[in-house]
Design a protein around this motif. Structure first.
Motif, PDB file in Angstrom:
ATOM      1  N   ASP A   1      42.147  55.908  45.332  1.00 54.98           N
ATOM      2  CA  ASP A   1      41.498  55.790  44.245  1.00 54.98           C
ATOM      3  C   ASP A   1      42.150  54.766  43.407  1.00 54.98           C
ATOM      4  N   ALA A   2      43.577  54.434  43.548  1.00 54.65           N
ATOM      5  CA  ALA A   2      44.244  53.397  42.822  1.00 54.65           C
ATOM      6  C   ALA A   2      43.554  51.860  43.205  1.00 54.65           C
ATOM      7  N   VAL A   3      43.717  52.009  44.578  1.00 54.05           N
ATOM      8  CA  VAL A   3      43.075  50.620  45.270  1.00 54.05           C
ATOM      9  C   VAL A   3      41.602  50.574  44.864  1.00 54.05           C
ATOM     10  N   GLN A   4      40.652  51.578  44.757  1.00 52.22           N
ATOM     11  CA  GLN A   4      39.511  51.206  44.513  1.00 52.22           C
ATOM     12  C   GLN A   4      39.359  50.882  42.758  1.00 52.22           C
ATOM     13  N   ASP A   5      40.143  51.422  41.979  1.00 46.16           N
ATOM     14  CA  ASP A   5      40.229  51.394  40.676  1.00 46.16           C
ATOM     15  C   ASP A   5      40.722  49.631  40.412  1.00 46.16           C
ATOM     16  N   ALA A   6      41.579  49.272  41.166  1.00 42.78           N
ATOM     17  CA  ALA A   6      41.969  48.021  41.137  1.00 42.78           C
ATOM     18  C   ALA A   6      41.132  47.007  41.565  1.00 42.78           C
ATOM     19  N   PHE A   7      40.411  47.160  42.717  1.00 48.25           N
ATOM     20  CA  PHE A   7      39.331  46.236  43.121  1.00 48.25           C
ATOM     21  C   PHE A   7      38.230  46.258  42.109  1.00 48.25           C
ATOM     22  N   VAL A   8      37.947  47.299  41.735  1.00 52.52           N
ATOM     23  CA  VAL A   8      36.949  47.348  40.467  1.00 52.52           C
ATOM     24  C   VAL A   8      37.253  46.264  39.258  1.00 52.52           C
ATOM     25  N   SER A   9      38.649  46.567  38.861  1.00 57.34           N
ATOM     26  CA  SER A   9      39.176  45.861  37.550  1.00 57.34           C
ATOM     27  C   SER A   9      39.229  44.326  38.130  1.00 57.34           C
ATOM     28  N   ALA A  10      39.306  43.926  39.253  1.00 57.73           N
ATOM     29  CA  ALA A  10      39.674  42.599  39.851  1.00 57.73           C
ATOM     30  C   ALA A  10      38.275  41.743  39.680  1.00 57.73           C
ATOM     31  N   TYR A  11      37.388  42.734  40.064  1.00 59.46           N
ATOM     32  CA  TYR A  11      35.911  42.207  40.384  1.00 59.46           C
ATOM     33  C   TYR A  11      35.379  41.847  38.926  1.00 59.46           C
ATOM     34  N   ARG A  12      35.681  42.857  37.963  1.00 57.71           N
ATOM     35  CA  ARG A  12      35.263  42.709  36.566  1.00 57.71           C
ATOM     36  C   ARG A  12      35.947  41.653  35.803  1.00 57.71           C
ATOM     37  N   LYS A  13      37.089  41.364  36.199  1.00 59.09           N
ATOM     38  CA  LYS A  13      37.996  40.557  35.338  1.00 59.09           C
ATOM     39  C   LYS A  13      38.413  39.118  35.938  1.00 59.09           C
ATOM     40  N   ALA A  14      37.481  38.949  37.141  1.00 57.33           N
ATOM     41  CA  ALA A  14      37.818  37.735  37.834  1.00 57.33           C
ATOM     42  C   ALA A  14      38.183  36.597  37.128  1.00 57.33           C
ATOM     43  N   GLU A  15      37.287  36.308  35.930  1.00 61.17           N
ATOM     44  CA  GLU A  15      37.422  35.002  35.007  1.00 61.17           C
ATOM     45  C   GLU A  15      38.723  34.877  34.429  1.00 61.17           C
ATOM     46  N   SER A  16      39.588  36.221  34.423  1.00 59.51           N
ATOM     47  CA  SER A  16      40.848  36.049  33.748  1.00 59.51           C
ATOM     48  C   SER A  16      41.817  35.546  34.758  1.00 59.51           C
ATOM     49  N   PHE A  17      41.550  35.362  36.117  1.00 54.82           N
ATOM     50  CA  PHE A  17      42.382  34.715  36.947  1.00 54.82           C
ATOM     51  C   PHE A  17      42.631  33.146  36.648  1.00 54.82           C
ATOM     52  N   ARG A  18      44.084  32.940  36.343  1.00 52.00           N
ATOM     53  CA  ARG A  18      44.454  31.704  35.708  1.00 52.00           C
ATOM     54  C   ARG A  18      44.773  30.725  36.768  1.00 52.00           C
ATOM     55  N   GLY A  19      45.229  31.123  38.006  1.00 55.05           N
ATOM     56  CA  GLY A  19      45.281  30.311  38.949  1.00 55.05           C
ATOM     57  C   GLY A  19      46.995  29.868  38.921  1.00 55.05           C
ATOM     58  N   ASP A  20      47.811  30.468  37.952  1.00 58.22           N
ATOM     59  CA  ASP A  20      49.209  30.089  38.300  1.00 58.22           C
ATOM     60  C   ASP A  20      49.841  30.896  39.301  1.00 58.22           C
ATOM     61  N   ALA A  21      49.250  31.776  40.084  1.00 62.14           N
ATOM     62  CA  ALA A  21      49.809  32.580  41.183  1.00 62.14           C
ATOM     63  C   ALA A  21      48.878  32.503  42.196  1.00 62.14           C
ATOM     64  N   ALA A  22      49.380  33.022  43.240  1.00 60.49           N
ATOM     65  CA  ALA A  22      48.149  33.150  44.588  1.00 60.49           C
ATOM     66  C   ALA A  22      47.450  34.382  44.024  1.00 60.49           C
ATOM     67  N   VAL A  23      46.242  34.378  44.695  1.00 65.37           N
ATOM     68  CA  VAL A  23      45.167  35.497  44.360  1.00 65.37           C
ATOM     69  C   VAL A  23      45.907  36.717  45.019  1.00 65.37           C
ATOM     70  N   THR A  24      46.446  36.918  46.029  1.00 65.82           N
ATOM     71  CA  THR A  24      47.183  37.961  46.441  1.00 65.82           C
ATOM     72  C   THR A  24      48.187  38.697  45.505  1.00 65.82           C
ATOM     73  N   THR A  25      48.815  37.668  44.866  1.00 67.19           N
ATOM     74  CA  THR A  25      49.854  38.180  43.847  1.00 67.19           C
ATOM     75  C   THR A  25      49.111  38.652  43.000  1.00 67.19           C
ATOM     76  N   TRP A  26      48.142  38.059  42.276  1.00 68.10           N
ATOM     77  CA  TRP A  26      47.206  38.547  41.256  1.00 68.10           C
ATOM     78  C   TRP A  26      46.732  40.102  41.635  1.00 68.10           C
ATOM     79  N   LEU A  27      46.055  40.331  42.716  1.00 71.01           N
ATOM     80  CA  LEU A  27      45.573  41.450  43.223  1.00 71.01           C
ATOM     81  C   LEU A  27      46.697  42.435  43.305  1.00 71.01           C
ATOM     82  N   HIS A  28      47.775  42.020  43.880  1.00 69.26           N
ATOM     83  CA  HIS A  28      49.081  43.103  43.829  1.00 69.26           C
ATOM     84  C   HIS A  28      49.289  43.588  42.632  1.00 69.26           C
ATOM     85  N   ARG A  29      49.592  42.786  41.817  1.00 70.82           N
ATOM     86  CA  ARG A  29      49.714  43.078  40.340  1.00 70.82           C
ATOM     87  C   ARG A  29      48.863  43.882  39.769  1.00 70.82           C
TER      88      ARG A  29
END
Length: 194
Positions: free
Chosen positions: A45-73
């Protein structure tokens, strides 16, 4: 395509780009969530919530870290949110064994399995911030700096959380320290924890 390219394509409207990001990273994200929460259903459930959040907030990714680091966070935050919202129900021993076998196949060594279950149970006794730091550094093999990025805290904070967590685990797991039959406790990368 790199993860960053895929995220950019997703933001630009590519309907398949985010699915590829999920495919690439879902197993590792689930492993982090499982080790943090100790419950396969809660982890899923947490992973599902996280991927939904990442999907919706993808524009907030600033690129100052790797995408994997952003997803882990995002996954760690989803786990911590779940832990704060409710008390996680105790996980039955057979569920832990089943989850561990799904996560990392281990040769049938009952001693290692018992140790793994003891370590998992001991981790549940730690406060969420210490548990998350120890899971990332000691079980998932992250450097302190990378764990700090994932958790959004300074590296010194990760070090102190790990030290406090290890200090709390040491007396609980001290009986494992001198076992001659104990070569390692398995994690996804095969790193050594005890």
């Amino acid at each position: 395509m790199t993860d960053a390219d895929l995220l950019t394509s997703h933001i630009d409207g590519d309907p398949h780009a985010f699915s590829e990001i999920v495919r690439r990273h879902r197993d590792r994200m689930w492993a982090v969530a499982l080790r943090t929460l100790g419950d396969p259903d809660e982890a899923a459930d947490a992973v599902q919530d996280a991927f939904v959040s990442a999907y919706r907030k993808a524009e907030s990714f600033r690129g100052d870290a790797a995408v994997t680091t952003w997803l882990h966070r995002i996954v760690v935050n989803a786990c911590l949110d779940r832990m704060r919202r409710k008390s996680i129900r105790p996980v039955a021993d057979d569920e832990l064994v089943e989850a561990a076998e799904r996560d990392t196949p281990i040769p049938d060594q009952t001693g290692d399995r018992d140790v793994s279950m003891e370590v998992s149970a001991a981790l549940k006794l730690l406060p969420p911030d210490q548990r998350a730091a120890l899971v990332l550094v000691d079980m998932m093999g992250y450097s302190v700096e990378d764990a700090a990025q994932v958790l959004g805290v300074p590296a010194g904070t990760v070090k102190s959380r790990c030290a406090r967590g290890r200090g709390k685990l040491a007396p609980i797991l001290s009986h494992l320290r001198n076992r001659s039959d104990l070569s390692r406790v398995s994690s996804p990368e095969g790193s050594r924890t005890s």
